[in-house]
Write an enzyme that holds these catalytic residues in place. Structure first.
Site, PDB file in Angstrom:
ATOM      1  N   LYS A   1      -2.404 -11.954   0.147  1.00  0.00           N
ATOM      2  CA  LYS A   1      -1.600 -11.133   1.058  1.00  0.00           C
ATOM      3  C   LYS A   1      -0.290 -11.787   1.500  1.00  0.00           C
ATOM      4  CE  LYS A   1      -5.187  -8.244   3.132  1.00  0.00           C
ATOM      5  NZ  LYS A   1      -5.753  -7.732   4.384  1.00  0.00           N
TER       6      LYS A   1
ATOM      7  N   ASN B   1      -0.505  -5.797   2.329  1.00  0.00           N
ATOM      8  CA  ASN B   1      -1.780  -5.394   1.705  1.00  0.00           C
ATOM      9  C   ASN B   1      -1.593  -4.275   0.689  1.00  0.00           C
ATOM     10  OD1 ASN B   1      -1.364  -3.255   3.496  1.00  0.00           O
ATOM     11  ND2 ASN B   1      -3.555  -2.929   3.761  1.00  0.00           N
TER      12      ASN B   1
ATOM     13  N   ASP C   1      -2.814  -2.085   7.314  1.00  0.00           N
ATOM     14  CA  ASP C   1      -3.988  -2.338   8.170  1.00  0.00           C
ATOM     15  C   ASP C   1      -3.689  -1.915   9.609  1.00  0.00           C
ATOM     16  OD1 ASP C   1      -5.674  -3.355   6.235  1.00  0.00           O
ATOM     17  OD2 ASP C   1      -5.096  -5.439   6.579  1.00  0.00           O
TER      18      ASP C   1
ATOM     19  N   ALA D   1      -7.141 -14.195  15.885  1.00  0.00           N
ATOM     20  CA  ALA D   1      -5.707 -14.319  15.553  1.00  0.00           C
ATOM     21  C   ALA D   1      -5.509 -14.429  14.042  1.00  0.00           C
ATOM     22  CB  ALA D   1      -5.116 -15.533  16.266  1.00  0.00           C
ATOM     23  N   GLY D   2      -6.425 -13.842  13.264  1.00  0.00           N
ATOM     24  CA  GLY D   2      -6.295 -13.853  11.804  1.00  0.00           C
ATOM     25  C   GLY D   2      -5.476 -12.660  11.321  1.00  0.00           C
ATOM     26  N   GLY D   3      -5.658 -12.305  10.045  1.00  0.00           N
ATOM     27  CA  GLY D   3      -4.860 -11.248   9.435  1.00  0.00           C
ATOM     28  C   GLY D   3      -4.979  -9.904  10.145  1.00  0.00           C
ATOM     29  N   ALA D   4      -6.209  -9.486  10.465  1.00  0.00           N
ATOM     30  CA  ALA D   4      -6.403  -8.179  11.104  1.00  0.00           C
ATOM     31  C   ALA D   4      -5.765  -8.173  12.492  1.00  0.00           C
ATOM     32  CB  ALA D   4      -7.896  -7.864  11.191  1.00  0.00           C
TER      33      ALA D   4
END
Ligand code: NDP
Length: 293
Positions: free
Chosen positions: A71, A92, A107, A132-135
């Site tokens: 990503k 994405n 997302d 605090a990740g991608g999502a």
């Protein structure tokens, strides 16, 4: 004009990718709309993305989804980015416009559509995001772009959480603050929307829930989860017990797939078909559409 035996191609690049169910959902949608598109689920290992992206141009793919671990790296191979993808720093989905590659991050927009469908707007709201990740990055940037007043990021890793907070403060109008998550985190009482964007509760760990002080969830809050399997997560069950309105992650997953469908085909997505297909895939036919999308 003669017959056309060539299908339009889209798909996903990832590693691992074998268990990604997106293709089943997109192919059901293409069939429902009578479109001659094929969605290919393709194993592309780390280090092979450059050649794979050159391949989609060479083979005239209409577009591609990117998942772990591509990503962020894919940004190097794109010609243009949407505003959200540029701020989030991750893509994405890609559309191939006659050899020019445009990247977006759907997302956050899928999440936003789930909120809107439930009659909820982030504009002027105080939002707490767990993780605090991608999502989390996608959700918090999209909420900020839609005019959220304040976003609190709670994370167990200070550096990762602070980095997201600094980015939100620098790149958007929203005030962002960091909450260290080293104890059952308390939801501030002025929170309007509480969002789980961690992977806690994802199948097979459906007996787990984020370590927060559930008594601090109030009945006037909206509580959302990224977890789509099982969509009736323990986190949402706890929120429901306290009278909060809940929105599950299956809607977000379907909505981002529906946005990708439309960006590739220019046709409105058959969302009901996509929901039903995914529910069948996950063995969740018992859930009504109202509850899961
Ligand atoms: P990442 O690995 O990028 O981020 C996960 C986050 O959760 C990190 O901040 C991580 O912290 C945190 N975390 C993990 N375990 C715990 C824990 N026990 N307590 C507190 N925090 C924890 O993953 P993604 O953001 O890409 O995905 C997160 C979830 O969202 C996944 O389950 C994914 O399936 C789902 N998802 C759903 C979508 C949908 O459409 N419904 C779309 C995209 C994702 P740390 O890094 O410090 O461990």
């Amino acid at each position: 004009m003669g017959k056309n035996y060539r299908s339009e191609l889209v798909g996903a690049f990832g590693c691992p990718i074998d268990e990604n169910p997106t293709g089943v959902m997109e192919e059901a949608a293409f069939a429902a709309k009578g479109l001659d598109f094929r969605y290919l689920t393709i194993l592309v290992e780390k280090g092979d993305l450059k050649e794979a992206m050159e391949g989609i141009v060479a083979m005239n793919f209409r577009g591609i989804n990117l998942t772990i671990p591509h990503k962020v790296e894919v940004l190097k191979y794109l010609d243009e980015l949407s505003e959200a993808a540029e701020i989030i720093g991750a893509v994405n989905m890609v559309v191939n416009n006659e050899g020019k590659l445009w990247g977006d991050n759907t997302d956050g927009k899928g999440f936003m559509k789930s909120l809107t469908d439930a009659g909820v707007s982030p504009k002027g709201k105080n939002i707490m995001v767990l993780g605090a990740g991608g999502a989390s990055r996608a959700i918090s940037v999209e909420c900020a772009l839609q005019g959220a007043k304040k976003i609190t990021i709670a994370n167990i890793d200070r550096e990762q959480g602070q980095e997201l907070v600094s980015m939100l403060n620098e790149r958007t109008e929203t005030e962002a603050v960091f909450a260290m998550w080293n104890h059952p985190v308390e939801v501030p009482s002025d929170t309007h929307i509480l969002s789980n964007a961690t992977s806690v509760g994802l199948y097979p760990n459906v007996d787990q829930k984020p370590d927060i002080d559930y008594e601090s969830i109030l009945s006037d809050m909206v509580v959302t989860d990224v977890i789509f399997n099982d969509p009736n997560s323990l986190f949402l069950q706890e929120a429901e017990k306290r009278g909060a309105k809940t929105i599950n992650g299956l809607g977000m997953l379907v909505n981002q797939g529906a946005l990708n469908f439309t960006l590739w085909t220019g046709v409105e997505a058959p969302v009901d078909v996509m929901v039903d297909t995914l529910k069948k895939e996950f063995g969740l036919e018992q859930y009504s559409n109202e509850k899961t999308a």
